[in-house]
Design an enzyme around this catalytic site. Structure first.
Site, PDB file in Angstrom:
ATOM      1  N   SER A 252      36.481 -13.146   8.182  1.00 30.15           N
ATOM      2  CA  SER A 252      35.679 -12.855   6.973  1.00 30.15           C
ATOM      3  C   SER A 252      36.234 -11.914   6.309  1.00 30.15           C
ATOM      4  O   SER A 252      37.224 -11.336   6.455  1.00 30.15           O
ATOM      5  CB  SER A 252      34.109 -12.162   7.802  1.00 30.15           C
ATOM      6  OG  SER A 252      34.379 -11.104   8.246  1.00 30.15           O
ATOM      7  N   LYS A 253      35.466 -11.600   4.980  1.00 29.82           N
ATOM      8  CA  LYS A 253      36.061 -10.548   4.191  1.00 29.82           C
ATOM      9  C   LYS A 253      35.988  -9.391   4.775  1.00 29.82           C
ATOM     10  O   LYS A 253      36.812  -8.259   4.696  1.00 29.82           O
ATOM     11  CB  LYS A 253      34.976 -10.515   2.902  1.00 29.82           C
ATOM     12  CG  LYS A 253      35.281  -9.544   1.858  1.00 29.82           C
ATOM     13  CD  LYS A 253      34.514  -9.674   0.559  1.00 29.82           C
ATOM     14  CE  LYS A 253      33.239  -8.777   0.773  1.00 29.82           C
ATOM     15  NZ  LYS A 253      33.597  -7.332   0.407  1.00 29.82           N
ATOM     16  N   ARG A 254      34.930  -8.939   5.777  1.00 30.45           N
ATOM     17  CA  ARG A 254      35.011  -7.583   6.386  1.00 30.45           C
ATOM     18  C   ARG A 254      36.291  -7.504   7.307  1.00 30.45           C
ATOM     19  O   ARG A 254      36.771  -6.513   7.217  1.00 30.45           O
ATOM     20  CB  ARG A 254      33.708  -7.676   7.393  1.00 30.45           C
ATOM     21  CG  ARG A 254      32.513  -7.413   6.530  1.00 30.45           C
ATOM     22  CD  ARG A 254      31.462  -6.264   6.950  1.00 30.45           C
ATOM     23  NE  ARG A 254      31.369  -6.227   8.521  1.00 30.45           N
ATOM     24  CZ  ARG A 254      30.374  -7.086   8.986  1.00 30.45           C
ATOM     25  NH1 ARG A 254      29.479  -7.584   8.065  1.00 30.45           N
ATOM     26  NH2 ARG A 254      30.125  -6.853  10.200  1.00 30.45           N
TER      27      ARG A 254
ATOM     28  N   ASP B 181      39.074  -6.430   5.111  1.00 28.38           N
ATOM     29  CA  ASP B 181      38.889  -5.082   4.644  1.00 28.38           C
ATOM     30  C   ASP B 181      39.175  -4.102   6.019  1.00 28.38           C
ATOM     31  O   ASP B 181      39.765  -3.062   5.886  1.00 28.38           O
ATOM     32  CB  ASP B 181      37.507  -4.545   4.552  1.00 28.38           C
ATOM     33  CG  ASP B 181      36.956  -5.491   3.156  1.00 28.38           C
ATOM     34  OD1 ASP B 181      37.886  -5.719   2.318  1.00 28.38           O
ATOM     35  OD2 ASP B 181      35.736  -5.540   2.909  1.00 28.38           O
TER      36      ASP B 181
END
Ligand code: GLU
Length: 505
Positions: free
Chosen positions: A263-265, A268
């Protein structure tokens, strides 16, 4: 029959690398089979629609070089390619399903739906659905008397149309990657096909459009597998079964650590992008980084994605798009998820940087060095000389700025102490004399500079080991970088003398 495939994104935000891989496999399959690749925008969900996302998707595809044969932008024989512009079509088929008894009108309000969920919720059934068990207790054209239904429709009472899923039906679906998959339809809810706002849901629109656009093979993410029985039944109920595309549900791209979809998380958290290009959320203004802006070459990005879930059956790892199209086969797509490995992605980009000719690389690197730093003295000729000197140290296009900063501006001298520790009168005289000599050099090349430097050493009783490192620190500020004389050649006489004088006074 001509092969026709489609990428059918919903324009809701950044394009995840898994989405780009779906595009890629579609594209490769079309190219390998002389087929057509269609881009269809699935924008019927008004709540999730994000302005700018469609253009962004098209820009990502362009950057990757995965150009559709038919699209909203390009048009084509089955236009329009935006579902919001095809609204009238879905009504016809939703009505056909109701008339044939495969779908029904449901008049339940939001409160009534909540009520049902609250009433039927038990420890065993924690999430009651609108399905073959509950539907007769709800307000729909199956449970209500015909005259009441007619009146509700007459008085324009808001309704949705739901599919009537069979209560007792085992469905077998053939998937090109997974083989035969069995579904128990009784577990699937009566999905909404047409919403109260008159828009179709994804389930209806995807089937209608795949049929009307003569799609022969549907590649999509594994997350759509639970919806597959609904789609297969719709193909059947609409009488189109022999035209149904062959399915290929692609394995997920997984987190590098742990389980689950990347995921994008995760990006990050672990410091890498998951979107193809920078995406700025128009609501929050927040920008999420992309592979492009990080300094990936599109060819490296695409090559890396091809290998995430597919293998060529050999040790070869580097493939151009053309050679991928020649080698690609569905049989070699993996069933299991592929763990994303950023170090491997970096390796691919490094290889592509090394294999790209210097002239092309110069053009590609330019935006990465002058947008951010705006060095006064950067010109293309100078950049062209820098590229081959430092490319082997670069994994990203953005690394050229970091690895070559001392070419563009006078660097801070971080390691002056190293020079000072062993400084003496001989060295002072050597450098003083050398910069005088430099003034008269007209043929300013690294060879000439090195020759004059080396020739002067014996006179001062110095060896290379005494003066080369000080010179490097004078020019670079620290103990790294390519050959010192090559650096001097690029930065020029004035700057070289200036940097030496800073230290010798
Ligand atoms: N609109 C769906 C999505 O956003 C497409 C799924 C499919 O390809 O059938 O991913």
């Amino acid at each position: 029959m001509k092969v026709r495939v489609r990428f059918a994104p919903s324009p809701t935000g950044g394009l995840h690398l898994g989405g780009v891989r779906t595009v890629l496999y579609n594209y490769l399959f079309a190219r390998a089979n002389g087929g057509d690749f269609v881009l269809r925008i699935e924008d019927t969900d008004q709540n999730r629609f994000v302005p700018g996302a469609e253009q962004y998707i098209m820009d990502c595809l362009k950057w990757c070089g995965l150009i559709p044969d038919e699209s909203p932008e390009k048009g084509g024989p089955y236009a329009p390619y935006r579902q919001s512009e095809r609204k009238h079509l879905y009504h016809i088929f939703a009505k056909q399903l109701v008339d044939a008894g495969h779908a029904y009108y449901a008049f339940d309000t939001t409160e009534e739906l909540e009520q049902m969920r609250a009433n039927l919720k038990t420890d065993i059934n924690t999430n009651p659905q609108y399905d073959h068990i509950t539907r007769m207790a709800m307000r729909n054209s199956l449970s209500l008397p015909a005259d009441e239904v007619a009146e509700l429709l007459e008085t324009k009472t808001p309704y949705v149309i739901r599919i009537k899923m069979p209560g007792n039906h085992a469905l077998k679906i053939y998937d090109m990657i997974r083989g035969e998959i069995s579904f128990d339809c009784s577990l699937v809810d009566d999905k909404v096909l047409l919403k109260a706002d008159g828009m179709p849901t994804y389930h209806l629109a995807v089937v209608v459009d795949d049929y009307l656009m003569k799609i022969t093979h549907a590649f999509r993410g594994e997350e759509w597998l639970p919806s597959a029985p609904v789609h297969v039944l719709l193909w059947e109920y609409l009488g189109w079964k022999e035209h149904m595309p062959q399915w290929a549900h692609l394995p997920l791209i997984l987190k590098p650590d742990g389980n689950g979809k990347l995921s994008k998380r995760d990006g990050d958290r672990l410091g890498f992008p998951v979107f193809a290009m920078n995406w700025t959320d128009p609501k929050t203004g927040e920008t999420t980084g992309g592979f492009k802006e990080m300094g990936f070459l599109p060819q490296a990005f695409v090559n890396m994605l091809a290998m995430l879930g597919w293998n060529p059956g050999s040790e070869q790892e580097l493939f151009s798009l053309e050679s991928l199209a020649d080698t690609f086969s569905i049989e070699r797509i993996h069933k299991g998820g592929a763990k994303f490995d950023f170090e491997k992605a970096k390796w691919f980009n490094h290889q592509y940087i090394q294999n790209t000719d210097n002239a092309t690389l110069t053009e590609l690197v330019k935006p990465f060095v002058d947008i951010d730093l705006r060095f006064g003295n950067l010109d293309m000729e100078m950049l062209a000389k820098i590229i081959p000197l430092i490319k082997d140290r670069c994994n990203f296009l953005s690394d050229f700025r970091v690895q070559g900063h001392f070419f563009f501006a006078t660097p801070e001298i971080q390691e002056e102490a190293t020079i000072r520790e062993k400084w003496n009168e001989q060295k002072q005289q050597f450098f003083t004399e050398w910069i005088n000599e430099l003034e008269s050099i007209t043929d300013w090349t690294h060879d000439v500079l090195e020759a004059s430097f080396t020739a002067l050493m014996p006179k001062h009783n110095l060896k290379k080991g005494d003066v080369l490192l000080p010179l490097r620190i004078m020019l670079v500020g620290a103990k790294y970088g390519p050959g010192v004389f090559a650096i001097a050649e690029v930065i020029g006489k004035e700057e070289t003398v200036k940097r030496i004088k800073r230290v010798i006074g």
